[in-house]
Design an enzyme around this catalytic site. Structure first.
Site, mmCIF file in Angstrom:
data_model
loop_
_atom_site.group_PDB
_atom_site.id
_atom_site.type_symbol
_atom_site.label_atom_id
_atom_site.label_comp_id
_atom_site.label_asym_id
_atom_site.label_seq_id
_atom_site.Cartn_x
_atom_site.Cartn_y
_atom_site.Cartn_z
ATOM 1 N N ALA A 35 0.758 -1.199 0.121
ATOM 2 C CA ALA A 35 0.238 -0.120 -0.156
ATOM 3 C C ALA A 35 0.934 1.286 0.094
ATOM 4 C CB ALA A 35 -0.898 -0.107 1.327
ATOM 5 N N ASP A 36 0.008 2.241 -0.597
ATOM 6 C CA ASP A 36 0.999 3.640 -0.360
ATOM 7 C C ASP A 36 0.247 4.364 0.403
ATOM 8 O OD1 ASP A 36 -0.997 4.747 -1.769
ATOM 9 O OD2 ASP A 36 0.005 4.805 -3.692
ATOM 10 N N SER A 37 0.469 5.817 0.882
ATOM 11 C CA SER A 37 -0.265 6.595 1.560
ATOM 12 C C SER A 37 -1.597 6.712 1.533
ATOM 13 C CB SER A 37 0.553 7.952 2.008
ATOM 14 O OG SER A 37 0.630 8.621 0.686
#
Lengths: 79, 427
Positions: A35-37
Site C-alpha cells: 500500500a501507499d499513503s
C-alpha cells in the site's frame, strides 16, 4: 478468529488486491502489502464504512498493521 | 530560446493503439471500419429516459480475445478505482501502441528521452459526478483519496509514464474536440525540437455518462432523431443529419525521431510532415463563417509540410454530423483545394464511431495513417443524400481503394480552436 478480524481481512484483500495468505495479523499495510499513503487513507475509510465507526486522523496514523486495525475497531465497538 | 541553433528533426509513427466503439486493436477496428460497420448503439450504461439523446458509441464489453473490453484483463482491480474510465482507456490504447512500436528503453537515458502527451477534452466527468453526489448528501468524508488523481486530465499521461518508466516530458492537452490532433502535433514538435526522442501521444475520452450527455443535449449539439435507428444517426454531410453522436475511446501513437527509428529497425507507418493551428476568435461553440479558422489551420499545416493541396489525396474531416459544421468545413476545404479538389477524397469516420471528443483527433490520425498504408479511403456511412453537391468525393457508404501518399486530418473544438496534421507515407 473473531468476526471483526475476518471482516478486516476481507476488506484488506479487496482493497489492496493481495492474496489472503499474506494478510497476517503482523502484516504492515505499507511494508508488506504494497500500500501507499493514499491506499491506507482509503482503507481506513473502508473500515469506517464497514463497521460504522469513526477513526480520527491521529488514530488512523497509528493503524499500520492488520492487527492494529482489528484491535482499534474491536475497542471502538466494545467487543 | 535556441541559442545554439538547430534544424528540426524528422518524426515518424512507429506504434499505434485504439480503443473505440468498433472495439479494441488497430487492425480489428480498421477491418470493421472498411467493411462499413457501425459502433453506435443504444446507451445501456445508465438510464436515458429523461434525455432527448439516448444513443452513443461505447467501447464494447467483452473479452480481449474478441476485440472487446473487460478492464480487469488490463488493469488490476485495486488500481481501477484510482482512475476514471478515460484513463483506463488511455492505458489500454497505450499498451497496444507501445508493444506495437517495440520501444522498451533499457537504460536511464532512453527512459529520460521518452515522454508522454495524452490529452482529454473533458476528463473524469463521471468521477466528478459521483464525488459531487456524496458532497450533496453531506458525506464529504466519504470522498475517496483517489478522487482528484482519478479525474485530472494529465493523469492519463501520468499513469502511462508510471507504468512504463518513461521519464521524458510529461504533458497533456485540453482543447475540447481538437485535443487529439494538438497532442499528436505538439508531441511531434517536442521530438522535432529535441526535447525528446520518443513521445507516446494521443487522446482519451469517456464522457458518455448522464452528466455528459445532458450537457451536450442542453447545448443542442447531439442527434436526437435516430434513437430507434442508432446506426443511422451519425451521417456527416447528409441532408438528414441532426447533430453529433457522442463516442468514447482512446487513440495513442508512438512518435519517434526518424534516425533513431531507422537505427533500431523499427516498423515505420508514416511520417508526420505538417501541423497547423488557429483560433476563430468568434463564438464559444459555433464555427466562424466559411470555417475560416479551419481554412487557416489547414493552410498552416500544408505550409509546414511543404506540400501543395494537389499533393494531398485524402482528408479525414472533422465532419461531426452537425447541420452547421459539416458544410462549413467542406466550404473551407473546397476553397483551399480549388480545382485540385477533384482528385481529393474526404471522409468522416465519425459516421461509424461517433464523436470521440478529445480522443477523436488521435483515433482519426491513426485512420489517416492506415489510409496511407493500405491505399484506401474509409467510408462516410449514411451519406445517402448530400445536403449539397461538391467536386470533392466524400467516400459515401463504401471504402474506396485510392492512391494515397499524403493525408491530412482535421479537428476543431469548442472555443474556436482548430488543428490540422499531415502525414506522408513512410520515407
Amino acid at each position: 478468529m473473531s468476526d471483526t478480524a475476518e471482516k478486516v481481512k476481507k476488506i484488506v484483500v479487496e482493497h489492496l488486491g493481495v492474496e489472503e495468505a499474506k494478510v497476517t495479523p503482523e502484516a504492515s499495510f505499507i511494508d508488506d502489502l504494497g500500500a501507499d499513503s493514499l491506499d491506507t487513507v482509503e482503507l481506513v475509510m473502508a473500515f469506517e464504512e464497514a463497521f460504522g465507526v469513526e477513526i480520527p486522523d491521529d488514530a488512523a496514523e497509528k493503524i499500520t498493521t492488520v492487527k492494529d486495525a482489528i484491535e482499534y475497531i474491536e475497542k471502538q465497538k466494545g467487543e | 530560446m535556441f541559442q545554439n541553433g538547430f534544424s528540426p528533426r524528422r518524426v515518424v509513427v512507429t506504434g499505434m493503439g485504439i480503443a473505440c466503439p468498433l472495439g479494441l486493436g488497430v487492425e480489428h477496428v480498421w477491418k470493421r471500419m472498411l467493411a462499413g460497420e457501425s459502433g453506435i448503439g443504444a446507451i445501456q450504461s445508465f438510464d436515458t429516459s429523461t434525455l432527448p439523446a439516448k444513443i452513443a458509441g461505447q467501447v464494447p464489453a467483452g473479452t480481449r480475445a474478441d476485440g472487446a473490453l473487460d478492464i480487469s484483463e488490463w488493469i488490476p482491480v485495486k488500481d481501477q478505482k484510482k482512475m476514471d474510465r478515460f484513463i483506463q482507456l488511455a492505458l489500454v490504447a497505450a499498451e497496444e501502441a507501445v508493444a506495437d512500436s517495440g520501444w522498451a528503453p533499457q537504460d536511464e537515458e532512453g527512459r529520460c528521452r521518452t515522454g508522454v502527451m495524452i490529452g482529454s477534452g473533458i476528463g473524469g466527468l463521471e468521477t466528478i459526478d459521483e464525488a459531487s453526489r456524496l458532497a450533496v448528501q453531506g458525506k464529504t468524508k466519504r470522498i475517496s483519496p483517489f478522487f482528484i488523481p482519478s479525474a485530472l486530465i494529465n493523469l492519463a499521461s501520468g499513469q502511462v509514464s508510471i507504468k512504463y518508466g518513461f521519464k521524458g516530458p510529461n504533458h497533456s492537452v485540453v482543447t475540447a474536440c481538437a485535443t487529439g490532433v494538438h497532442a499528436l502535433g505538439d508531441a511531434a514538435r517536442l521530438i522535432a525540437l529535441g526535447d525528446a526522442d520518443v513521445m507516446v501521444a494521443g487522446g482519451a475520452e469517456a464522457a458518455v455518462c448522464e452528466l455528459g450527455v445532458a450537457g451536450f443535449c442542453a447545448a443542442r449539439a447531439l442527434s436526437t432523431g435516430f434513437n430507434d435507428t442508432p446506426q443511422q444517426a451519425s451521417r456527416p454531410w447528409d441532408e438528414g443529419r441532426d447533430g453529433f453522436v457522442m463516442g468514447e475511446g482512446a487513440g495513442v501513437v508512438v512518435l519517434e525521431e526518424y534516425e533513431q527509428a531507422k537505427r533500431r529497425g523499427a516498423k515505420i507507418y508514416a511520417e508526420v510532415i505538417g501541423y497547423g493551428m488557429s483560433g476563430d476568435a468568434y463564438h464559444i461553440t459555433a464555427p466562424a463563417e466559411g470555417h475560416e479558422g479551419a481554412f487557416r489551420a489547414m493552410t498552416a499545416a500544408l505550409r509546414s509540410a511543404g506540400v501543395t493541396p494537389e499533393q494531398v489525396q485524402y482528408v479525414n474531416a472533422h465532419g461531426t454530423s452537425t447541420p452547421l459544421g459539416d458544410d462549413l468545413e467542406l466550404e473551407a476545404v473546397e476553397r483551399l483545394w480549388g480545382e485540385a479538389g477533384k482528385g481529393l477524397a474526404m471522409s468522416s469516420t465519425k459516421s461509424a464511431i461517433g464523436h470521440l471528443l478529445g480522443a477523436a483527433g488521435a483515433v482519426e490520425g491513426i485512420f489517416s495513417v492506415l489510409a496511407i498504408r493500405d491505399k484506401v479511403a474509409p467510408p462516410t456511412l449514411n451519406l445517402e443524400k448530400p445536403s449539397r453537391e461538391s467536386i470533392i468525393d466524400r467516400v459515401a457508404l463504401q471504402a474506396q481503394p485510392r492512391k494515397i501518399d499524403v493525408a491530412l486530418s482535421n479537428s476543431f473544438g469548442f472555443g474556436g480552436t482548430n488543428a490540422s496534421i499531415v502525414f506522408r507515407a513512410a520515407p
